[in-house]
Design a protein around this motif. Structure first.
Motif, PDB file in Angstrom:
ATOM      1  N   THR A 218      71.267 -73.964  66.263  1.00 19.25           N
ATOM      2  CA  THR A 218      71.422 -72.683  65.583  1.00 19.25           C
ATOM      3  C   THR A 218      71.680 -72.945  64.104  1.00 19.25           C
ATOM      4  O   THR A 218      71.529 -74.071  63.625  1.00 19.25           O
ATOM      5  CB  THR A 218      72.612 -71.890  66.168  1.00 19.25           C
ATOM      6  OG1 THR A 218      73.835 -72.580  65.840  1.00 19.25           O
ATOM      7  CG2 THR A 218      72.513 -71.756  67.681  1.00 19.25           C
ATOM      8  N   SER A 219      72.124 -71.915  63.408  1.00 19.09           N
ATOM      9  CA  SER A 219      72.477 -72.070  62.000  1.00 19.09           C
ATOM     10  C   SER A 219      73.668 -72.995  61.810  1.00 19.09           C
ATOM     11  O   SER A 219      73.931 -73.452  60.688  1.00 19.09           O
ATOM     12  CB  SER A 219      72.805 -70.700  61.394  1.00 19.09           C
ATOM     13  OG  SER A 219      73.927 -70.121  62.051  1.00 19.09           O
ATOM     14  N   LEU A 220      74.395 -73.283  62.878  1.00 21.03           N
ATOM     15  CA  LEU A 220      75.581 -74.135  62.790  1.00 21.03           C
ATOM     16  C   LEU A 220      75.271 -75.608  63.026  1.00 21.03           C
ATOM     17  O   LEU A 220      76.167 -76.451  62.897  1.00 21.03           O
ATOM     18  CB  LEU A 220      76.640 -73.667  63.794  1.00 21.03           C
ATOM     19  CG  LEU A 220      77.118 -72.219  63.643  1.00 21.03           C
ATOM     20  CD1 LEU A 220      78.110 -71.871  64.744  1.00 21.03           C
ATOM     21  CD2 LEU A 220      77.744 -71.998  62.272  1.00 21.03           C
ATOM     22  N   THR A 221      74.034 -75.935  63.380  1.00 24.50           N
ATOM     23  CA  THR A 221      73.650 -77.330  63.629  1.00 24.50           C
ATOM     24  C   THR A 221      72.810 -77.847  62.469  1.00 24.50           C
ATOM     25  O   THR A 221      72.086 -77.082  61.828  1.00 24.50           O
ATOM     26  CB  THR A 221      72.879 -77.459  64.945  1.00 24.50           C
ATOM     27  OG1 THR A 221      71.789 -76.524  64.957  1.00 24.50           O
ATOM     28  CG2 THR A 221      73.777 -77.147  66.132  1.00 24.50           C
ATOM     29  N   PRO A 222      72.856 -79.153  62.207  1.00 23.89           N
ATOM     30  CA  PRO A 222      72.187 -79.687  61.012  1.00 23.89           C
ATOM     31  C   PRO A 222      70.686 -79.853  61.135  1.00 23.89           C
ATOM     32  O   PRO A 222      70.008 -80.028  60.122  1.00 23.89           O
ATOM     33  CB  PRO A 222      72.861 -81.048  60.817  1.00 23.89           C
ATOM     34  CG  PRO A 222      73.300 -81.446  62.189  1.00 23.89           C
ATOM     35  CD  PRO A 222      73.693 -80.166  62.876  1.00 23.89           C
ATOM     36  N   PHE A 271      63.697 -71.493  62.118  1.00 24.27           N
ATOM     37  CA  PHE A 271      64.166 -72.283  60.985  1.00 24.27           C
ATOM     38  C   PHE A 271      63.035 -72.432  59.966  1.00 24.27           C
ATOM     39  O   PHE A 271      61.879 -72.673  60.341  1.00 24.27           O
ATOM     40  CB  PHE A 271      64.600 -73.677  61.445  1.00 24.27           C
ATOM     41  CG  PHE A 271      65.631 -73.676  62.550  1.00 24.27           C
ATOM     42  CD1 PHE A 271      66.967 -73.865  62.256  1.00 24.27           C
ATOM     43  CD2 PHE A 271      65.260 -73.488  63.875  1.00 24.27           C
ATOM     44  CE1 PHE A 271      67.923 -73.878  63.270  1.00 24.27           C
ATOM     45  CE2 PHE A 271      66.197 -73.494  64.899  1.00 24.27           C
ATOM     46  CZ  PHE A 271      67.541 -73.691  64.596  1.00 24.27           C
ATOM     47  N   ALA A 272      63.359 -72.347  58.674  1.00 26.85           N
ATOM     48  CA  ALA A 272      62.379 -72.496  57.593  1.00 26.85           C
ATOM     49  C   ALA A 272      62.717 -73.724  56.755  1.00 26.85           C
ATOM     50  O   ALA A 272      63.833 -74.251  56.813  1.00 26.85           O
ATOM     51  CB  ALA A 272      62.357 -71.254  56.712  1.00 26.85           C
ATOM     52  N   GLY A 273      61.723 -74.169  55.979  1.00 33.44           N
ATOM     53  CA  GLY A 273      61.919 -75.351  55.150  1.00 33.44           C
ATOM     54  C   GLY A 273      62.134 -76.595  55.985  1.00 33.44           C
ATOM     55  O   GLY A 273      62.955 -77.457  55.645  1.00 33.44           O
ATOM     56  N   PRO A 284      65.607 -81.848  59.768  1.00 34.84           N
ATOM     57  CA  PRO A 284      66.425 -81.036  58.862  1.00 34.84           C
ATOM     58  C   PRO A 284      65.656 -79.814  58.386  1.00 34.84           C
ATOM     59  O   PRO A 284      64.414 -79.792  58.405  1.00 34.84           O
ATOM     60  CB  PRO A 284      66.727 -82.000  57.709  1.00 34.84           C
ATOM     61  CG  PRO A 284      65.659 -83.029  57.768  1.00 34.84           C
ATOM     62  CD  PRO A 284      65.289 -83.179  59.215  1.00 34.84           C
ATOM     63  N   TYR A 285      66.384 -78.800  57.957  1.00 33.73           N
ATOM     64  CA  TYR A 285      65.765 -77.548  57.515  1.00 33.73           C
ATOM     65  C   TYR A 285      66.565 -77.013  56.339  1.00 33.73           C
ATOM     66  O   TYR A 285      67.696 -77.452  56.077  1.00 33.73           O
ATOM     67  CB  TYR A 285      65.722 -76.525  58.657  1.00 33.73           C
ATOM     68  CG  TYR A 285      67.090 -76.133  59.174  1.00 33.73           C
ATOM     69  CD1 TYR A 285      67.766 -75.020  58.672  1.00 33.73           C
ATOM     70  CD2 TYR A 285      67.729 -76.897  60.155  1.00 33.73           C
ATOM     71  CE1 TYR A 285      69.026 -74.664  59.139  1.00 33.73           C
ATOM     72  CE2 TYR A 285      68.996 -76.548  60.620  1.00 33.73           C
ATOM     73  CZ  TYR A 285      69.628 -75.439  60.115  1.00 33.73           C
ATOM     74  OH  TYR A 285      70.883 -75.092  60.560  1.00 33.73           O
ATOM     75  N   THR A 286      65.994 -76.058  55.651  1.00 30.27           N
ATOM     76  CA  THR A 286      66.706 -75.477  54.502  1.00 30.27           C
ATOM     77  C   THR A 286      67.299 -74.115  54.796  1.00 30.27           C
ATOM     78  O   THR A 286      68.241 -73.691  54.129  1.00 30.27           O
ATOM     79  CB  THR A 286      65.769 -75.344  53.290  1.00 30.27           C
ATOM     80  OG1 THR A 286      64.675 -74.474  53.626  1.00 30.27           O
ATOM     81  CG2 THR A 286      65.223 -76.706  52.867  1.00 30.27           C
ATOM     82  N   GLN A 287      66.763 -73.415  55.814  1.00 32.47           N
ATOM     83  CA  GLN A 287      67.250 -72.058  56.075  1.00 32.47           C
ATOM     84  C   GLN A 287      67.061 -71.679  57.529  1.00 32.47           C
ATOM     85  O   GLN A 287      65.977 -71.883  58.102  1.00 32.47           O
ATOM     86  CB  GLN A 287      66.501 -71.055  55.181  1.00 32.47           C
ATOM     87  CG  GLN A 287      67.021 -69.627  55.279  1.00 32.47           C
ATOM     88  CD  GLN A 287      66.245 -68.668  54.392  1.00 32.47           C
ATOM     89  OE1 GLN A 287      65.232 -69.038  53.802  1.00 32.47           O
ATOM     90  NE2 GLN A 287      66.717 -67.436  54.279  1.00 32.47           N
TER      91      GLN A 287
END
Length: 376
Positions: A218-222, A271-273, A284-287
């Motif tokens: 999720t947004s909480l994972t790297p 996830f984007a980027g 890895p992702y940026t957003q």
């Protein structure tokens, strides 16, 4: 003669109704149960009551005073609509789910004998008022701060005591209602999230666990990854989470397999980027850009607008990769859910739980669960 016949008919009807309350849950569907969360809304989404064994109404909350309360003004209407579904499926159970992500005050409610009694009394009052079939606690998470909720180290033992108080009180209420069995369940995550629960002890108290075997990424994972993968991907690090790993953790703690419902998600994680290696898996992702529903995925994303579906045979999970925009979406689909129902059967689990009814408006994913668990 007529009076005797009417008396016999009344007796048969009473026995039939009693058998509906006392039958093993899911017995009408075979050996496996299907539990679905339904969020409060007016109108409610389309629901086929014959396809579901238990509906968990989401959510009641815990007040600052430590009582179970319905905060939404539409909740009473929604509960009436849900209990009316029993006319079409008399064995359907409607359970009040208390909590959810960000819901606080559990730690205070579980703190001591007086607070546990206060919470229990309020929960049972709601069950009786709305003719419900039990309570499901979704405390995220005992001993942990979560999204800013109160917490303390003693939550671990206090949670066991709260559940035991609820179980004893529900059994007493059931005795007052001709032996009716009221359900007591919890939603539980895996990995470090269960460190605050005495799993074996609460396993003796609960009817079952609704395993939240999703939101692994999720947004909480790297990094990106399969947010509801049944197994690890070939690119997954050893400390990552999966559905099978969660089940094995609960079994190792002494929880009976039949008390475990494998959770499935009717939504994705986007996830984007994202770095392009492995078509975006475990990168890895940026957003973090959202959680599209199955309806949205079907209509807008799957093999559309540059999104290409991929299948991870090792993880038993699909994903979407858009090479132009470097966007990655993890989600569940009929193929992954068929794998999960087969897993439930092969491991002798209790059934499945899903979040959430409105995200699959045509019941396409629900139908896969029904076919997998009730079909030949």
């Amino acid at each position: 003669m007529l009076r005797n016949r009417l008396n016999r008919m009344a007796l048969l009807l009473a026995l039939l109704l009693a058998s509906l309350w006392l039958m093993p849950f899911g017995a009408s569907a075979g050996d496996y149960r299907i539990v679905g969360y339904v969020s409060d809304a007016q109108p409610l989404p389309a629901i086929s009551p014959d396809k579901i064994d238990v509906i968990n109404f989401a959510f009641a909350k815990v007040s600052p005073q430590g009582e179970a309360v319905l905060e939404s003004p539409t909740a009473p209407v929604s509960l009436a609509d849900l209990t009316a579904l029993r006319k079409r499926n008399p064995s359907l159970r409607i359970v009040l789910s208390v909590g959810g992500w960000g819901a606080g005050h559990f730690s205070e409610a579980a703190l001591d004998d007086a607070s546990r009694q206060r919470f229990t009394r309020s929960a049972l009052a709601l069950i009786e008022k709305y003719n419900l079939d039990g309570v499901d606690l979704d405390w995220e998470y005992p001993t942990l701060a979560g999204p800013g909720i109160s917490h303390r180290p003693d939550d671990r033992r206090h949670f066991s005591l709260l559940l035991e108080k609820l179980r004893a009180s529900l059994d007493k209420l059931g005795h007052e209602h001709q032996g009716r069995h009221y359900l007591l369940t919890i939603a539980a995550a895996d990995s470090e999230f269960v460190a605050g629960i005495e799993l074996k002890r609460v396993g003796r108290t609960l009817d079952w666990f609704n395993l939240m075997t999703y939101d692994f990424h999720t947004s909480l994972t790297p990094t990106t990854g399969h947010h509801a993968g049944l197994f690890h991907s070939q690119w997954t690090p050893a400390d990552d989470r999966s559905g099978d790993k969660a089940v094995q953790q609960f079994l190792a703690a002494g929880v009976p397999a039949k008390k475990l419902n494998l959770g499935v998600a009717f939504y994705g994680r986007a996830f984007a980027g994202v770095t392009a290696e492995h078509d975006g898996v475990q990168q890895p992702y940026t957003q973090f850009i959202g959680a599209p529903s199955w309806d949205e995925l079907n209509a807008q994303y799957i093999d559309k607008q540059g999104y290409v579906r991929h299948w991870d045979a090792k993880a038993q999970a699909p994903w979407l990769w858009n090479a132009q925009t470097h966007t990655f979406i993890s989600y569940e689909d009929p193929q992954s859910l068929a794998a999960k129902t087969a897993y439930v059967k092969s491991h002798g689990l209790g059934g499945v739980m899903y979040w959430e009814q409105s995200l699959d408006s045509k019941q396409q994913l629900l139908d896969v669960l029904v076919k997998g668990l009730r079909g030949p």
